[in-house]
Write a protein that holds these residues in place. Structure first.
Motif, PDB file in Angstrom:
ATOM      1  N   VAL A   1      58.727  53.370  29.728  1.00 25.06           N
ATOM      2  CA  VAL A   1      58.542  53.992  28.378  1.00 25.06           C
ATOM      3  C   VAL A   1      59.555  52.932  27.399  1.00 25.06           C
ATOM      4  O   VAL A   1      59.245  52.487  26.506  1.00 25.06           O
ATOM      5  N   GLY A   2      60.581  52.499  28.474  1.00 26.40           N
ATOM      6  CA  GLY A   2      61.786  51.384  26.831  1.00 26.40           C
ATOM      7  C   GLY A   2      60.851  49.719  26.329  1.00 26.40           C
ATOM      8  O   GLY A   2      59.980  50.172  25.435  1.00 26.40           O
TER       9      GLY A   2
ATOM     10  N   TRP B   1      62.388  53.562  12.463  1.00 29.10           N
ATOM     11  CA  TRP B   1      61.536  52.081  12.567  1.00 29.10           C
ATOM     12  C   TRP B   1      61.923  50.853  12.331  1.00 29.10           C
ATOM     13  O   TRP B   1      62.146  50.047  13.298  1.00 29.10           O
TER      14      TRP B   1
ATOM     15  N   GLN C   1      60.864  68.781  27.574  1.00 28.52           N
ATOM     16  CA  GLN C   1      61.130  67.463  26.981  1.00 28.52           C
ATOM     17  C   GLN C   1      62.232  68.342  25.351  1.00 28.52           C
ATOM     18  O   GLN C   1      62.667  67.745  25.511  1.00 28.52           O
TER      19      GLN C   1
ATOM     20  N   GLU D   1      54.150  60.507  30.354  1.00 31.91           N
ATOM     21  CA  GLU D   1      53.718  61.597  31.367  1.00 31.91           C
ATOM     22  C   GLU D   1      52.173  61.580  31.931  1.00 31.91           C
ATOM     23  O   GLU D   1      51.910  61.951  33.019  1.00 31.91           O
TER      24      GLU D   1
ATOM     25  N   VAL E   1      65.046  56.562  18.019  1.00 33.42           N
ATOM     26  CA  VAL E   1      63.568  56.623  17.054  1.00 33.42           C
ATOM     27  C   VAL E   1      63.998  58.333  16.557  1.00 33.42           C
ATOM     28  O   VAL E   1      63.077  58.669  15.926  1.00 33.42           O
TER      29      VAL E   1
ATOM     30  N   GLY F   1      66.167  49.606  26.049  1.00 36.68           N
ATOM     31  CA  GLY F   1      64.979  50.647  25.470  1.00 36.68           C
ATOM     32  C   GLY F   1      65.516  51.896  25.423  1.00 36.68           C
ATOM     33  O   GLY F   1      65.206  53.202  24.574  1.00 36.68           O
TER      34      GLY F   1
ATOM     35  N   VAL G   1      56.386  49.281  18.332  1.00 38.72           N
ATOM     36  CA  VAL G   1      57.375  48.497  17.557  1.00 38.72           C
ATOM     37  C   VAL G   1      57.132  47.428  16.634  1.00 38.72           C
ATOM     38  O   VAL G   1      57.451  47.329  15.470  1.00 38.72           O
TER      39      VAL G   1
ATOM     40  N   PRO H   1      57.303  57.796  23.905  1.00 36.08           N
ATOM     41  CA  PRO H   1      57.622  58.870  25.143  1.00 36.08           C
ATOM     42  C   PRO H   1      57.267  60.504  25.836  1.00 36.08           C
ATOM     43  O   PRO H   1      58.087  61.077  26.825  1.00 36.08           O
ATOM     44  N   VAL H   2      57.167  60.677  24.089  1.00 31.46           N
ATOM     45  CA  VAL H   2      56.185  62.229  24.410  1.00 31.46           C
ATOM     46  C   VAL H   2      54.966  62.685  26.065  1.00 31.46           C
ATOM     47  O   VAL H   2      55.214  63.513  26.361  1.00 31.46           O
ATOM     48  N   LEU H   3      54.397  61.829  25.310  1.00 30.25           N
ATOM     49  CA  LEU H   3      53.006  61.302  26.333  1.00 30.25           C
ATOM     50  C   LEU H   3      52.875  60.594  27.153  1.00 30.25           C
ATOM     51  O   LEU H   3      52.196  60.787  28.273  1.00 30.25           O
TER      52      LEU H   3
ATOM     53  N   ALA I   1      56.068  55.274  18.267  1.00 30.58           N
ATOM     54  CA  ALA I   1      57.149  54.788  19.513  1.00 30.58           C
ATOM     55  C   ALA I   1      58.214  56.277  19.669  1.00 30.58           C
ATOM     56  O   ALA I   1      58.647  55.885  20.851  1.00 30.58           O
ATOM     57  N   LEU I   2      57.831  56.966  19.244  1.00 32.60           N
ATOM     58  CA  LEU I   2      58.165  58.623  18.878  1.00 32.60           C
ATOM     59  C   LEU I   2      57.327  59.137  19.895  1.00 32.60           C
ATOM     60  O   LEU I   2      57.042  60.241  21.227  1.00 32.60           O
ATOM     61  N   MET I   3      55.511  59.031  20.073  1.00 32.75           N
ATOM     62  CA  MET I   3      55.003  59.871  21.195  1.00 32.75           C
ATOM     63  C   MET I   3      55.109  59.302  22.565  1.00 32.75           C
ATOM     64  O   MET I   3      54.724  59.850  23.601  1.00 32.75           O
TER      65      MET I   3
ATOM     66  N   ILE J   1      57.533  51.122  24.561  1.00 30.09           N
ATOM     67  CA  ILE J   1      58.260  51.204  22.700  1.00 30.09           C
ATOM     68  C   ILE J   1      58.093  49.944  22.051  1.00 30.09           C
ATOM     69  O   ILE J   1      57.395  50.120  20.991  1.00 30.09           O
ATOM     70  N   LYS J   2      58.716  49.226  22.920  1.00 36.24           N
ATOM     71  CA  LYS J   2      59.047  48.057  22.057  1.00 36.24           C
ATOM     72  C   LYS J   2      57.608  47.333  21.857  1.00 36.24           C
ATOM     73  O   LYS J   2      57.660  46.656  20.695  1.00 36.24           O
TER      74      LYS J   2
ATOM     75  N   PHE K   1      65.115  65.579  24.227  1.00 32.99           N
ATOM     76  CA  PHE K   1      65.283  65.088  23.784  1.00 32.99           C
ATOM     77  C   PHE K   1      66.130  65.791  22.816  1.00 32.99           C
ATOM     78  O   PHE K   1      66.960  65.277  21.937  1.00 32.99           O
TER      79      PHE K   1
END
Lengths: 224, 224
Positions: free
Chosen positions: B80-81, A61, A130, B72, A88, A81, B88, B68-70, B64-66, B84-85, A134
């Motif tokens: 996405v970028g 983080w 994914q 969609e 991360v 980004g 954070v 990009p995974v979710l 921040a990891l969830m 995430i900001k 990743f």
């Protein structure tokens, strides 16, 4: 807070308590739950704000915030980004491989093998598209193939050394480490960012003057 | 690990040990060191991977990891970028304002005032252009003005409830909380993502059946 590195063949957290969600989203949530373990992987560095050791999730983080604050100092332009995504993800393999301290040469020998097995296991939890995406982020970071990866690596190296400075020594006190060890292990910061490389040199010089790093040219140097 | 919320008028960490770097970069590093305190702000939720409470830095990394995974599953397309900001940065004010647990109505009353004072102090450490930029990220998140902010808020609400599910109750056991409280406090997940809203409903229904949330329609409901 104790260090709880999981064995790569241990049951997943969701195997102990299966979620009521199936299919693609079920696989994504299983991954999201499993990565909770990163919060239990301890690093060698102590916090600036407390006397305890930092864990990998906190460290990741911190990098994700350092990247947008410091991106202006990247010598090659970076996509902020994308760089944040790299940091991360960069330590996830340590869930099963454990942290390899920067100044622990013995642990560094077996690091690659342990991390490759961990990557197979962890990214394989995701749906195939994914898993590829990743895994590619982690590979990009490790290979320092892109400006983003080089800058991410620089910030990853700066953070624990900044914490060492705030702690008045920290892992710089590892037996055998001198100012020249620290110079060698942090040299690539300056390859990605001239300005941040200069910050690192100031921290080391000042720490030597304060007696927080053993001065002199003896001691463990080795590769960056 | 103990909760160490700093007072807004306390000296900065770098005031205790001034860094040997001045000017713009000195201000940026002072901010980067000060935010280390986020690692000491404890939340009400416990980890999935351990029995201890989560802190804000760990939580922010998890989001921040969830993202990009979710991503969609966001009903409106999101960058996405940028999302995430937002995650954070979203909890930084809690360094001085403390965490306000989702099911603690008393703390929620004074939350806004405490967080505004904290934002002034913390973002004001940065050079002026970045103070504006980072404050705007926090304002965007809080106001749910953009698709990115709405999705970030949804993921922020899903994460502690997912941890509750993995803990077999967690903060759902707060006195007065029933299934309907949890439904009301998590309803906006479905506003940003139909699919993640359905996941939340499945978790609540299954937790009620397992006896991890008090069933019935009595109890604290209140705003989301």
């Amino acid at each position: 807070m104790c260090d709880r590195v999981a064995r790569v063949e241990e049951p997943l957290l969701v195997e102990r308590r299966p979620l009521p969600v199936e299919g693609r989203l079920g696989r994504q949530l299983a991954f999201i739950v499993e990565v909770d373990r990163l919060k239990t992987v301890l690093r060698a560095s102590t916090l600036a704000a407390d006397a305890r050791r930092e864990n990998d999730a906190e460290h990741s983080w911190h990098l994700a915030l350092m990247v947008p604050v410091l991106a202006e100092y990247a010598d090659e332009p970076v996509d902020v980004g994308h760089t944040i995504k790299l940091v991360v993800v960069h330590d996830l393999v340590e869930i099963y491989a454990g942290d390899t301290p920067l100044y622990d040469d013995e642990a560094r020998v077996s690091q690659e093998e342990r991390e490759l097995a961990a990557a197979e296991r962890l990214f394989g939890l995701l749906p195939d598209d994914q898993a590829v995406e990743f895994r590619a982020l982690w590979d990009e970071f490790e290979a320092r193939r892109t400006p983003e990866a080089r800058f991410a690596k620089a910030v990853d190296r700066l953070e624990p050394n900044l914490l060492n400075w705030m702690a008045g020594g920290g892992t710089w006190g590892t037996p055998g480490v001198t100012g020249d060890t620290v110079r060698a292990r942090t040299a690539h910061i300056g390859d990605a960012s001239h300005a941040l490389g200069e910050v690192m040199v100031s921290l080391i010089d000042s720490a030597e003057r304060n007696g927080w790093i053993a001065a002199g040219q003896q001691g463990v140097v080795g590769p960056a």
